[in-house]
Design an enzyme around this catalytic site. Structure first.
Site, PDB file in Angstrom:
ATOM      1  N   ARG A  52       1.722 -11.167  10.300  1.00 25.99           N
ATOM      2  CA  ARG A  52       2.649 -10.708  10.260  1.00 25.99           C
ATOM      3  C   ARG A  52       3.352 -11.615  10.688  1.00 25.99           C
ATOM      4  O   ARG A  52       4.829 -10.810   9.995  1.00 25.99           O
ATOM      5  CB  ARG A  52       2.768 -10.128  12.233  1.00 25.99           C
ATOM      6  CG  ARG A  52       1.183  -9.490  13.040  1.00 25.99           C
ATOM      7  CD  ARG A  52       1.497  -8.072  11.935  1.00 25.99           C
ATOM      8  NE  ARG A  52       0.472  -7.825  10.948  1.00 25.99           N
ATOM      9  CZ  ARG A  52       0.409  -7.672  10.336  1.00 25.99           C
ATOM     10  NH1 ARG A  52       0.991  -6.262   9.934  1.00 25.99           N
ATOM     11  NH2 ARG A  52      -0.513  -7.170   9.343  1.00 25.99           N
ATOM     12  N   LYS A  97       0.058  -1.141   0.022  1.00 27.79           N
ATOM     13  CA  LYS A  97      -0.131  -0.113   0.076  1.00 27.79           C
ATOM     14  C   LYS A  97       0.833   1.579   0.232  1.00 27.79           C
ATOM     15  O   LYS A  97       0.052   2.224  -0.818  1.00 27.79           O
ATOM     16  CB  LYS A  97      -1.141  -0.318   1.394  1.00 27.79           C
ATOM     17  CG  LYS A  97       0.090  -0.019   2.412  1.00 27.79           C
ATOM     18  CD  LYS A  97      -1.121   0.111   3.868  1.00 27.79           C
ATOM     19  CE  LYS A  97      -0.814   0.096   5.091  1.00 27.79           C
ATOM     20  NZ  LYS A  97       0.221   1.470   5.530  1.00 27.79           N
ATOM     21  N   THR A  98       1.758   1.169   0.882  1.00 31.25           N
ATOM     22  CA  THR A  98       3.151   2.177   0.731  1.00 31.25           C
ATOM     23  C   THR A  98       3.652   2.313  -0.392  1.00 31.25           C
ATOM     24  O   THR A  98       3.803   4.046  -1.083  1.00 31.25           O
ATOM     25  CB  THR A  98       3.686   1.954   1.850  1.00 31.25           C
ATOM     26  OG1 THR A  98       2.917   2.010   2.928  1.00 31.25           O
ATOM     27  CG2 THR A  98       4.751   3.628   1.863  1.00 31.25           C
ATOM     28  N   ASP A 119      -3.763   6.834   4.801  1.00 25.51           N
ATOM     29  CA  ASP A 119      -3.058   5.608   4.634  1.00 25.51           C
ATOM     30  C   ASP A 119      -4.228   5.444   5.844  1.00 25.51           C
ATOM     31  O   ASP A 119      -4.310   6.412   6.580  1.00 25.51           O
ATOM     32  CB  ASP A 119      -1.993   5.941   5.010  1.00 25.51           C
ATOM     33  CG  ASP A 119      -0.816   4.348   5.124  1.00 25.51           C
ATOM     34  OD1 ASP A 119      -1.677   3.924   4.782  1.00 25.51           O
ATOM     35  OD2 ASP A 119      -0.043   4.599   5.708  1.00 25.51           O
ATOM     36  N   GLU A 120      -4.185   3.717   5.991  1.00 26.43           N
ATOM     37  CA  GLU A 120      -4.718   3.419   7.274  1.00 26.43           C
ATOM     38  C   GLU A 120      -6.208   3.660   7.317  1.00 26.43           C
ATOM     39  O   GLU A 120      -6.859   4.418   8.201  1.00 26.43           O
ATOM     40  CB  GLU A 120      -4.032   3.462   8.269  1.00 26.43           C
ATOM     41  CG  GLU A 120      -2.620   2.781   8.560  1.00 26.43           C
ATOM     42  CD  GLU A 120      -2.258   1.117   8.535  1.00 26.43           C
ATOM     43  OE1 GLU A 120      -3.804   0.640   8.212  1.00 26.43           O
ATOM     44  OE2 GLU A 120      -1.415   0.711   8.095  1.00 26.43           O
ATOM     45  N   GLN A 146      -8.818  -5.015   8.341  1.00 28.50           N
ATOM     46  CA  GLN A 146      -8.046  -4.545   9.482  1.00 28.50           C
ATOM     47  C   GLN A 146      -8.489  -3.620  10.865  1.00 28.50           C
ATOM     48  O   GLN A 146      -7.393  -3.147  11.203  1.00 28.50           O
ATOM     49  CB  GLN A 146      -6.177  -4.645   9.173  1.00 28.50           C
ATOM     50  CG  GLN A 146      -5.058  -5.803   8.511  1.00 28.50           C
ATOM     51  CD  GLN A 146      -4.234  -4.983   8.048  1.00 28.50           C
ATOM     52  OE1 GLN A 146      -2.569  -5.632   8.191  1.00 28.50           O
ATOM     53  NE2 GLN A 146      -4.069  -5.404   6.774  1.00 28.50           N
TER      54      GLN A 146
END
Length: 694
Positions: free
Chosen positions: A629, A33-34, A215-216, A255
């Protein structure tokens, strides 16, 4: 780090090049995503937007710093420097420093940290009970995150305890206004109020940002969503869109794990309803985890109702099967974790300690792992331990800096005037406080009042005046001292003048501890000096780029240190809650205590944490976050017996274990067999290394 793609995949490329309308990028865990955000920034610059017209907003200064560095590598340092890459809170500070007068704030308002807020709440509620004040703090924060003021909170209160909290909230708001101070929630709520009420400010900020990337996005609360709408001109944002910009929201409904602090998954539901032209693009290719790990994650999250269809896949191969480890108790579980770390390092010498993480649902679960790791002489760090900025000596210096910025900041005044001690006692401060309350002025303003002599004796007034003159002198010098070298000289000279090093030694029985605290102070001075020199550290996220005065740095310091996520490069095992682990990754993950009552979590209190359908869905998302993770190996442990308060109860494996569908083909590890194999392997290794018999 995840293996980044050499070029954009099809979905990433589509997200980067969609410029004709609002866009929601559903970025699955480890899907890059970044990379999408920084490439979209580059694409927007190619279309002719100026760097300052692009805002990229995230939740931590660490994330903002990473985004800025990756953008700089793509578009060059000049363009990256002018981009508005920041946290929501840093953006709020920028807006309020510029236009806060429209909502009753002067430009040099103070930002109160959590401890300061507690002190103001105890005063507003007339209580000394810290636990009660914390409950008020929690309730008020949730109300603010829902967009409620004191009147709205009182109307929404469902019982007497909440009604009391709402009345305290009203008095709390009055005090903040008098102190010209805000708490962290105000850094979102007040900019929203500014845009809703002030047409000039609304036009200015919409014109400023032609495209906003968030973001997020799944972690936004109701007020942050309304702030985004107000900036881009969505429905209900206070007028027509006018010259407003477009937006790209990047997030993952699977998430969303912060509902307990006000984040709402409803923000994802509302986007397509309130922006009918919204383009939804799913990033499903995972660049982090192996297929075994992703299948377990997909299987678990499939039990939640889906807002948008998305299923992770990977080209990283099958990898090792997920291991399920049955443990007798918490101590046995910790032993198994240590043995697994040792075995994986023995099998592959390239595995560093920092490649391992033990994740758990609740903080109390860390204790057994700490004990066993210490026993095995394995270094570790506990995520969420005391922050450098939470140390008393750092809070002391921050109080002084806040007072330089805003002399109406009474909590900062009270800390600064008593640190170090200067013969100004509680009786003097009590009388000064009564005088200030009577005349509705700040403590600092009261200090120089001509009529203060009616409330205090001459000697007490002279001590207060000496302190006030010292503050004014330091403020003047701080306003005219620019650059790293001069800033450091000013601060060290001031600390010597007030005898702060001696104050630390006087307050500690241990010379070694006093010296360590003084070292923290010197590190803090260096940190401020570097910011005065224009340096950007890992805690970036503000907008300043040139050299600054000490006073200018002091104006931004509260939001910087409160959101700082200060990572280090130590080679140690990580112990972390699942919430704190979000956004991170490790080659080897040990997911501990996957039992009913722990994950999904159920409080030991009766009825205070009912397992509603919504909470179960969030707990399942937390399990999904834990699984994703892991990059190479994942072990999931359950307890046959576990502690519940002071009792030991039968452990029931979590329903999430079954939902993972690990299958018969996946090894279910018997810890005793594993230990036997490890010993046999070590014995064989020793025998092979032994010299041949002569």
């Amino acid at each position: 780090m995840s293996a980044a793609p050499i070029s954009l995949n099809r979905a990433q490329d589509e997200a980067v090049h969609h410029l004709s309308g609002p866009c929601l990028v559903l970025a699955g865990a480890g899907s890059g995503k970044t990379r999408v955000i920084v490439h979209k920034i580059a694409r927007l610059l190619q279309t002719g937007l100026e760097p300052g017209q692009i805002a990229a907003i995230t939740f931590t200064n660490k994330a903002a710093a990473e985004m800025r560095e990756r953008t700089k590598a793509l578009v060059g340092p000049r363009a990256a420097r002018e981009l508005a890459i920041s946290t929501f809170h840093s953006l709020g500070v920028r807006m309020l420093r510029s236009d806060g007068t429209a909502v009753g704030l002067k430009a040099n308002f103070s930002i109160l940290d959590s401890d300061d807020v507690l002190g103001v709440l105890r005063d507003a509620g007339g209580c000394s009970d810290n636990a009660l004040a914390k409950r008020w703090q929690w309730a008020i924060s949730l109300w603010k995150n829902q967009g409620l003021d004191a009147a709205g909170a009182e109307a929404a209160a469902v019982d007497e305890e909440e009604r009391v909290a709402a009345r305290v909230m009203r008095r709390f708001e009055e005090r903040l206004q008098a102190y010209q101070a805000v708490d962290f929630d105000d850094l979102i709520g007040l900019p929203l109020k500014l845009l809703q009420r002030d047409e000039v400010a609304r036009a200015k900020w919409r014109s400023q940002f032609r495209h906003i990337l968030v973001d997020e996005y799944q972690d936004t609360n109701a007020v942050q969503y309304e702030l985004l709408k107000a900036l881009v001109g969505g429905s209900g944002a206070g007028g027509a869109r006018g010259a407003g910009g477009l937006f790209t929201a990047v997030g993952d409904d699977d998430q969303s794990i912060y509902g307990w602090r006000g984040a709402t998954i409803d923000n994802l539901k509302r986007l397509p309803q309130e922006f009918p032209g919204l383009k939804v693009i799913a990033l499903e290719q995972n660049y982090r985890s192996t297929a075994h790990i992703l299948r377990a994650a997909n299987a678990v999250i499939s039990h939640n109702p889906k807002l948008f269809e998305k299923k992770l896949w990977s080209e990283l191969g099958e990898g090792e099967p997920v291991k399920l480890i049955d443990c007798d108790s918490e101590e046995h579980e910790a032993e198994r974790a240590v043995a697994r770390i040792q075995a994986l390092r023995s099998a592959d010498g390239r595995n560093k300690l920092s490649d391992f993480a033990v994740l758990y649902r609740a903080n109390h679960q860390a204790r057994a792992f700490e004990q066993k790791l210490r026993g095995a002489q394995i270094p570790y760090k506990v995520s969420g331990g005391q922050s450098y900025f939470d140390r008393a000596e750092i809070k002391d210096l921050c109080a002084w800096l806040r007072l330089l910025v805003n002399q109406d900041d009474d909590p900062a005044f009270l800390r600064a005037v008593t640190t170090p001690k200067r013969g100004i006692g509680h009786q003097t401060l009590g009388a000064l406080g009564e005088f200030a309350s009577k005349w509705k002025i700040s403590l600092f303003e009261a200090l120089f009042s001509p009529s203060l002599g009616a409330a205090l004796k001459g000697r007490a007034i002279e001590s207060l005046h000496e302190f006030g003159r010292g503050v004014n002198d330091l403020q003047h010098r701080a306003a005219h001292t620019r650059g790293a070298e001069d800033a450091k000289a000013l601060l060290l000279g001031w600390l010597k003048d007030i005898g702060y090093e001696q104050h630390l030694h006087d307050g500690e029985d241990s010379e070694k501890l006093a010296a360590a605290r003084w070292t923290n102070v010197l590190d803090f001075v260096d940190w401020i000096a570097k910011r005065c020199g224009g340096a950007r550290g890992p805690d970036a996220g503000t907008f300043e780029t040139e050299t600054q005065t000490v006073l200018q740095v002091a104006q931004t310091i509260a939001v910087i240190i409160s959101l700082a996520d200060r990572a280090d490069d130590q080679d140690v095992v990580t112990l972390s809650t699942l919430h704190a682990a979000k956004g991170l990754e490790w080659p080897h993950v040990f997911l501990a205590g996957v039992n009913e009552g722990l994950l999904p979590f159920l409080s030991s209190g009766s009825g205070d944490y009912e397992m509603t359908a919504e909470r179960l869905e969030e707990e399942r998302r937390l399990m999904y976050v834990g699984i994703t993770r892991a990059r190479s190996t994942l072990a999931v442990s359950t307890l046959r017996r576990r502690k519940k308060g002071r009792d030991t109860v039968v452990g029931v494996p979590s329903r999430f274990i079954k939902e993972m569908k690990l299958g018969e083909g996946v090894a279910k590890e018997d810890p005793r067999e594993r230990l036997k194999k490890l010993r046999d392997a070590m014995a064989a290794k020793a025998a092979a290394a032994a010299p041949p018999a002569s």
